[in-house]
Enzyme design. Structure first.
Site, PDB file in Angstrom:
ATOM      1  N   ASN A  55     -12.812   5.816   5.225  1.00 37.09           N
ATOM      2  CA  ASN A  55     -13.570   5.360   6.385  1.00 37.09           C
ATOM      3  C   ASN A  55     -12.614   4.740   7.391  1.00 37.09           C
ATOM      4  O   ASN A  55     -13.031   4.080   8.332  1.00 37.09           O
ATOM      5  CB  ASN A  55     -14.646   4.342   5.986  1.00 37.09           C
ATOM      6  CG  ASN A  55     -15.888   5.058   5.465  1.00 37.09           C
ATOM      7  OD1 ASN A  55     -16.279   6.103   5.995  1.00 37.09           O
ATOM      8  ND2 ASN A  55     -16.486   4.520   4.424  1.00 37.09           N
TER       9      ASN A  55
ATOM     10  N   LYS B   4      -6.457   6.811   9.675  1.00 34.72           N
ATOM     11  CA  LYS B   4      -6.053   7.817   8.686  1.00 34.72           C
ATOM     12  C   LYS B   4      -6.712   9.161   9.005  1.00 34.72           C
ATOM     13  O   LYS B   4      -6.084  10.209   8.936  1.00 34.72           O
ATOM     14  CB  LYS B   4      -6.511   7.376   7.284  1.00 34.72           C
ATOM     15  CG  LYS B   4      -5.447   6.704   6.443  1.00 34.72           C
ATOM     16  CD  LYS B   4      -5.924   6.661   4.993  1.00 34.72           C
ATOM     17  CE  LYS B   4      -5.015   5.928   4.078  1.00 34.72           C
ATOM     18  NZ  LYS B   4      -5.478   5.936   2.679  1.00 34.72           N
TER      19      LYS B   4
ATOM     20  N   ASP C  77      -4.098   8.828  -2.805  1.00 26.71           N
ATOM     21  CA  ASP C  77      -3.734   7.531  -3.367  1.00 26.71           C
ATOM     22  C   ASP C  77      -2.223   7.403  -3.218  1.00 26.71           C
ATOM     23  O   ASP C  77      -1.487   8.365  -3.427  1.00 26.71           O
ATOM     24  CB  ASP C  77      -4.152   7.430  -4.836  1.00 26.71           C
ATOM     25  CG  ASP C  77      -4.305   5.968  -5.271  1.00 26.71           C
ATOM     26  OD1 ASP C  77      -4.461   5.098  -4.390  1.00 26.71           O
ATOM     27  OD2 ASP C  77      -4.284   5.686  -6.484  1.00 26.71           O
ATOM     28  N   THR C  78      -1.786   6.207  -2.832  1.00 31.02           N
ATOM     29  CA  THR C  78      -0.365   5.990  -2.540  1.00 31.02           C
ATOM     30  C   THR C  78       0.153   4.777  -3.287  1.00 31.02           C
ATOM     31  O   THR C  78      -0.578   3.801  -3.475  1.00 31.02           O
ATOM     32  CB  THR C  78      -0.175   5.762  -1.019  1.00 31.02           C
ATOM     33  OG1 THR C  78      -0.525   6.946  -0.331  1.00 31.02           O
ATOM     34  CG2 THR C  78       1.265   5.403  -0.677  1.00 31.02           C
TER      35      THR C  78
ATOM     36  N   PHE D 197       2.130  -1.486   8.242  1.00 31.26           N
ATOM     37  CA  PHE D 197       1.269  -2.254   7.342  1.00 31.26           C
ATOM     38  C   PHE D 197       1.897  -2.254   5.950  1.00 31.26           C
ATOM     39  O   PHE D 197       2.949  -1.651   5.722  1.00 31.26           O
ATOM     40  CB  PHE D 197      -0.146  -1.669   7.321  1.00 31.26           C
ATOM     41  CG  PHE D 197      -0.233  -0.342   6.603  1.00 31.26           C
ATOM     42  CD1 PHE D 197       0.185   0.823   7.215  1.00 31.26           C
ATOM     43  CD2 PHE D 197      -0.705  -0.261   5.292  1.00 31.26           C
ATOM     44  CE1 PHE D 197       0.127   2.044   6.555  1.00 31.26           C
ATOM     45  CE2 PHE D 197      -0.771   0.956   4.621  1.00 31.26           C
ATOM     46  CZ  PHE D 197      -0.351   2.107   5.266  1.00 31.26           C
ATOM     47  N   GLY D 198       1.231  -2.922   5.030  1.00 29.56           N
ATOM     48  CA  GLY D 198       1.683  -2.922   3.636  1.00 29.56           C
ATOM     49  C   GLY D 198       3.138  -3.353   3.501  1.00 29.56           C
ATOM     50  O   GLY D 198       3.559  -4.372   4.053  1.00 29.56           O
ATOM     51  N   TYR D 199       3.917  -2.541   2.798  1.00 35.11           N
ATOM     52  CA  TYR D 199       5.316  -2.877   2.503  1.00 35.11           C
ATOM     53  C   TYR D 199       6.288  -2.394   3.590  1.00 35.11           C
ATOM     54  O   TYR D 199       7.509  -2.447   3.387  1.00 35.11           O
ATOM     55  CB  TYR D 199       5.711  -2.263   1.153  1.00 35.11           C
ATOM     56  CG  TYR D 199       4.897  -2.782  -0.021  1.00 35.11           C
ATOM     57  CD1 TYR D 199       5.332  -3.884  -0.758  1.00 35.11           C
ATOM     58  CD2 TYR D 199       3.687  -2.176  -0.386  1.00 35.11           C
ATOM     59  CE1 TYR D 199       4.580  -4.360  -1.833  1.00 35.11           C
ATOM     60  CE2 TYR D 199       2.930  -2.655  -1.455  1.00 35.11           C
ATOM     61  CZ  TYR D 199       3.389  -3.744  -2.167  1.00 35.11           C
ATOM     62  OH  TYR D 199       2.642  -4.223  -3.227  1.00 35.11           O
ATOM     63  N   ASP D 200       5.780  -1.938   4.717  1.00 35.67           N
ATOM     64  CA  ASP D 200       6.636  -1.366   5.770  1.00 35.67           C
ATOM     65  C   ASP D 200       7.816  -2.253   6.171  1.00 35.67           C
ATOM     66  O   ASP D 200       8.921  -1.732   6.374  1.00 35.67           O
ATOM     67  CB  ASP D 200       5.797  -1.040   7.020  1.00 35.67           C
ATOM     68  CG  ASP D 200       5.086   0.300   6.900  1.00 35.67           C
ATOM     69  OD1 ASP D 200       5.381   1.047   5.950  1.00 35.67           O
ATOM     70  OD2 ASP D 200       4.235   0.591   7.751  1.00 35.67           O
TER      71      ASP D 200
ATOM     72  N   ARG E 235       2.749  10.171   3.282  1.00 37.00           N
ATOM     73  CA  ARG E 235       1.395  10.678   3.526  1.00 37.00           C
ATOM     74  C   ARG E 235       1.457  11.988   4.312  1.00 37.00           C
ATOM     75  O   ARG E 235       0.805  12.971   3.967  1.00 37.00           O
ATOM     76  CB  ARG E 235       0.585   9.641   4.302  1.00 37.00           C
ATOM     77  CG  ARG E 235      -0.868   9.575   3.902  1.00 37.00           C
ATOM     78  CD  ARG E 235      -1.630   8.432   4.549  1.00 37.00           C
ATOM     79  NE  ARG E 235      -0.800   7.455   5.198  1.00 37.00           N
ATOM     80  CZ  ARG E 235      -0.326   6.357   4.606  1.00 37.00           C
ATOM     81  NH1 ARG E 235      -0.632   6.094   3.359  1.00 37.00           N
ATOM     82  NH2 ARG E 235       0.447   5.510   5.262  1.00 37.00           N
TER      83      ARG E 235
HETATM   84  P1  IMP Z   1      -3.562   3.669  -0.165  1.00 34.44           P
HETATM   85  O1  IMP Z   1      -3.712   4.479  -1.404  1.00 34.44           O
HETATM   86  O2  IMP Z   1      -3.202   4.496   1.049  1.00 34.44           O
HETATM   87  O3  IMP Z   1      -4.734   2.762   0.080  1.00 34.44           O
HETATM   88  O4  IMP Z   1      -2.298   2.715  -0.387  1.00 34.44           O
HETATM   89  C1  IMP Z   1      -2.245   1.747  -1.417  1.00 34.44           C
HETATM   90  C2  IMP Z   1      -1.280   0.631  -1.038  1.00 34.44           C
HETATM   91  O5  IMP Z   1       0.059   1.158  -0.928  1.00 34.44           O
HETATM   92  C3  IMP Z   1      -1.560   0.005   0.322  1.00 34.44           C
HETATM   93  O6  IMP Z   1      -2.487  -1.047   0.203  1.00 34.44           O
HETATM   94  C4  IMP Z   1      -0.177  -0.517   0.723  1.00 34.44           C
HETATM   95  O7  IMP Z   1       0.105  -1.744   0.082  1.00 34.44           O
HETATM   96  C5  IMP Z   1       0.745   0.538   0.139  1.00 34.44           C
HETATM   97  N1  IMP Z   1       1.043   1.563   1.154  1.00 34.44           N
HETATM   98  C6  IMP Z   1       0.501   2.802   1.247  1.00 34.44           C
HETATM   99  N2  IMP Z   1       1.020   3.483   2.283  1.00 34.44           N
HETATM  100  C7  IMP Z   1       1.913   2.644   2.868  1.00 34.44           C
HETATM  101  C8  IMP Z   1       2.767   2.787   3.997  1.00 34.44           C
HETATM  102  O8  IMP Z   1       2.823   3.804   4.699  1.00 34.44           O
HETATM  103  N3  IMP Z   1       3.534   1.709   4.283  1.00 34.44           N
HETATM  104  C9  IMP Z   1       3.522   0.555   3.549  1.00 34.44           C
HETATM  105  N4  IMP Z   1       2.734   0.378   2.503  1.00 34.44           N
HETATM  106  C10 IMP Z   1       1.931   1.419   2.147  1.00 34.44           C
END
Ligand code: IMP
Length: 196
Positions: A13, A17, A73-74, A153-156, A182
């Site tokens: 959602n 993305k 999933d990442t 965002f995240g660990y960027d 991704r």
């Molecule tokens: P998701 O599966 O895309 O929701 O990613 C799971 C988690 O991995 C996210 O909450 C971030 O902490 C991290 N993550 C995923 N993609 C990225 C990115 O492109 N940059 C930094 N952190 C990421």
């Protein structure tokens, strides 16, 4: 969008993305979000690998709505931590914690550690006509020892992809999207769908 565009549900959602992936897939496909198909409940995601989680989400949607769909999933996999935080990347510092807390925990665990190699890995699970297909995208890099950059965002802010002197948080979004885990996984998905 052409009239004959094939509809595909993407298990998200998140409008950013959705747009990013729609851009890569092009006009032959029309992506629908979970909201678009009125799927409002939380989708379970409780496995211990990226592959199992992506499949779990995609099958959940397929079983509910019988439409072609995919889920991603990442995780960030750090060599010196045997692949952690991996599938637990979003909640590494614990439930209810944010990215800053996750980064803080990771940097603490890597204090004094020489091997800084890591990778972002995205897995996409696609279900078409009841058949599942998996796609993977990887970007290798290093975990630097302090945060650099404001974007992303995240660990960027602590991830520097191989071949670059900037972290993901210092790169223009277009540049990150060109090389990201991704984007690579979505490109594999696009190649497969174009051949169908
Ligand atoms: P998701 O599966 O895309 O929701 O990613 C799971 C988690 O991995 C996210 O909450 C971030 O902490 C991290 N993550 C995923 N993609 C990225 C990115 O492109 N940059 C930094 N952190 C990421």
């Amino acid at each position: 969008m052409s009239k004959s565009a094939r509809e595909l549900v993407f298990a998200t959602n998140n409008p950013h993305k959705l747009l990013e992936v729609q851009h890569i897939l092009g006009e032959s496909f029309k992506l629908l979000s979970l909201q678009d198909i009125n799927l409002t409940e939380e989708i379970p995601e409780d496995h211990d690998t990226l592959e199992k989680n992506a499949l779990q989400k995609a099958w959940y949607i397929y079983n509910k709505s019988a439409v072609s769909c995919f889920a991603d999933d990442t995780g960030l996999e750090v060599d010196a931590l045997d692949g952690k935080p991996g599938v637990y990347s979003a909640r590494y510092a614990g439930e209810g914690k944010n990215s800053k807390d996750n980064i803080k925990k990771l940097l603490k665990e890597l204090q004094g550690v020489k091997n800084r190699k890591a990778r972002f890995r995205t897995v996409i699970a696609l279900i078409v006509d009841g058949n599942e297909h998996l796609f993977e995208g990887i970007v290798n890099g290093l975990i630097i020892d302090y945060e650099r950059g404001e974007d992303g965002f995240g660990y960027d802010p602590i991830f520097q992809p191989d071949g670059f002197s900037l972290t993901f948080a210092q790169m223009p979004l277009d540049q990150k999207n060109d090389i990201s885990h991704r984007a690579r996984a979505v490109n594999h998905l696009a190649d497969f769908l174009m051949k169908q």
